[in-house]
Design an enzyme around this catalytic site. Structure first.
Site, PDB file in Angstrom:
ATOM      1  N   GLU A 111     -20.129  12.138  44.428  1.00 47.37           N
ATOM      2  CA  GLU A 111     -20.686  10.935  43.839  1.00 47.37           C
ATOM      3  C   GLU A 111     -19.616  10.223  43.033  1.00 47.37           C
ATOM      4  O   GLU A 111     -18.832  10.864  42.318  1.00 47.37           O
ATOM      5  CB  GLU A 111     -21.876  11.292  42.939  1.00 47.37           C
ATOM      6  CG  GLU A 111     -22.715  10.104  42.538  1.00 47.37           C
ATOM      7  CD  GLU A 111     -23.992  10.514  41.828  1.00 47.37           C
ATOM      8  OE1 GLU A 111     -24.789   9.636  41.476  1.00 47.37           O
ATOM      9  OE2 GLU A 111     -24.179  11.742  41.621  1.00 47.37           O
ATOM     10  N   ASP A 114     -30.945  19.643  41.690  1.00 46.59           N
ATOM     11  CA  ASP A 114     -29.528  19.554  42.026  1.00 46.59           C
ATOM     12  C   ASP A 114     -29.272  19.781  43.515  1.00 46.59           C
ATOM     13  O   ASP A 114     -28.452  19.095  44.129  1.00 46.59           O
ATOM     14  CB  ASP A 114     -28.729  20.564  41.195  1.00 46.59           C
ATOM     15  CG  ASP A 114     -28.823  20.277  39.705  1.00 46.59           C
ATOM     16  OD1 ASP A 114     -29.001  19.093  39.348  1.00 46.59           O
ATOM     17  OD2 ASP A 114     -28.726  21.228  38.902  1.00 46.59           O
ATOM     18  N   ASP A 141     -22.813  18.044  44.278  1.00 48.87           N
ATOM     19  CA  ASP A 141     -23.396  17.407  43.097  1.00 48.87           C
ATOM     20  C   ASP A 141     -22.849  18.112  41.860  1.00 48.87           C
ATOM     21  O   ASP A 141     -22.996  19.328  41.717  1.00 48.87           O
ATOM     22  CB  ASP A 141     -24.925  17.515  43.127  1.00 48.87           C
ATOM     23  CG  ASP A 141     -25.572  16.857  41.923  1.00 48.87           C
ATOM     24  OD1 ASP A 141     -25.433  15.626  41.777  1.00 48.87           O
ATOM     25  OD2 ASP A 141     -26.203  17.575  41.120  1.00 48.87           O
TER      26      ASP A 141
END
Length: 397
Positions: free
Chosen positions: A273, A354, A189
């Protein structure tokens, strides 16, 4: 899947003599001139519903060299001029394939100064590189060794805004081989407070290279702004500002290279992502920090290194609610503002925002790897969203 052989560019800094610098500067100017003339000719032909290809522009170049006005094109090597026409052809190919915008004209002040030489335009012997139209080899600082027996297929010479000269040699690198397979997988992330947060719980600090040199950069820019436009003093001040920018970019790139190499070596599957960074930087309050984090560069480095070493990179759909989803019970929260860094789910689990997002990305990536479908969950309330397929290699054009 790893290619049978990898072509790798090895970039070095060099220090040209006055004669070599003058020759290369002339070459850069001629390359820009030919590119712009060919682009103008193709654009004009397009308005007449005519298609002009590389062969046609190559014939135009031959005719241009015979005119008195453009006779100076004969003073430089013809190889970079032909290569710039090939680059223009590639630009139009990408445009017609809807992978890029319409080609733009090169600017004398803003465009990158570079010239590409193929094997007929240089001689590489015993570690000495001599370009066409030059009598002496380039004074290259060999900061790392080339692969044993390497024979460059192309050589690209460039000069950055700070006035530094670089040469890039494209060679086959037989040392790039698949790494031993491992069962390790990691969710990644990206963020601003921490550059990366891994599903293992590890957090990698954001070095904020631009912020560290912001005062120095602001001083250089103020001094440049006070100089008269077009003056030699302004050109000197511009180069000083460019050196600060170059220092920031070099440190950022080195840090990202170290991070991505480590992640690729340690993990078989890496899940990230699929962010649309170009839209995110439209947020004025975060644009500077996002640009300094260089998320797009991180993804690019990670993907090509994974392809080299037989690793898998999975990009999870950008709409997957990784931050709002409980990685323990799967409950989806209705809202999760950015200022909320820790939260407690109804199941009693307290999450670091996170780390939880990284764990959810890893779970989504494993689902994509297993069956090609995402794990966007049902909402706890009636009328929740159904599962959504996520593309493994989906990227914005």
């Amino acid at each position: 899947m790893v290619a049978s052989h990898v072509k790798r560019a090895f970039k070095y800094r060099f220090y040209p003599s006055d004669a070599q610098a003058a020759e290369l500067s002339r070459t850069f100017g001629c390359v820009r001139k030919v590119y712009n003339m060919a682009l103008a000719a193709r654009t004009e032909a397009w308005t007449r519903q005519e298609r002009v290809n590389y062969n046609a522009t190559s014939a135009m170049l031959t005719a241009w060299k015979k005119t008195e006005e453009l006779a100076f094109l004969n003073e430089v090597s013809s190889v970079p001029l032909q290569q710039c026409l090939r680059h223009l052809q590639a630009a139009f190919t990408h445009f017609f394939g809807k992978r890029a915008k319409y080609p733009r004209f090169k600017s004398r002040k803003k465009s990158r100064k570079s010239a590409e030489y193929t094997t007929s335009g240089f001689r590489f012997l015993d570690g000495r590189l001599t370009l066409a139209k030059m009598k002496e080899p380039l004074d290259i600082r060999w900061s790392r060794t080339l692969p044993e027996g390497a024979s460059p297929s192309t050589v690209t010479v460039s000069q950055d805004a700070a006035g530094r000269w670089f040469v890039s040699l494209l060679c086959d690198d037989p040392s790039v081989k698949p790494l031993p397979a491992t069962d390790k997988a990691v969710g990644i992330d990206v963020g601003l407070e921490h550059l990366l947060t891994l599903s293992t719980g590890e957090k990698i600090a954001n070095p904020r290279h631009e912020r560290k040199d912001r005062a120095r950069l602001a001083l250089a820019q103020r001094r440049m702004a006070k100089k008269a436009k077009g003056s030699n003093n302004r050109a000197k001040a511009r180069r000083k500002a460019a050196k600060v920018y170059a220092r920031i970019a070099d440190r950022r790139r080195d840090h990202l290279h170290q991070l991505t190499t480590r992640l690729v070596r340690e993990n078989q599957t890496l899940v990230i992502e699929d962010l649309t960074v170009r839209n995110m930087v439209k947020n004025r309050s975060l644009a500077r920090a996002i640009s300094d984090a260089a998320w797009s560069d991180f993804r690019s480095l990670l993907e090509y290194k994974a392809a080299w070493y037989g690793r898998d990179v999975i990009a999870v759909d950008r709409w997957f609610p990784s931050s709002k989803l409980c990685s323990t019970c799967g409950t989806l929260q209705e809202k999760m503002p950015l200022n909320v860094r820790t939260w407690t789910c109804d199941c009693g689990t307290t999450h670091d925002r996170d780390v939880n997002a990284a764990k959810n990305l890893l779970a989504a990536g494993r689902a994509v790897e297993a069956c090609g479908a995402g794990v966007r969950p049902q909402r706890s309330s009636p009328g929740g969203q159904s599962a959504m397929k996520q593309e493994v290699s989906r990227r914005e054009p």
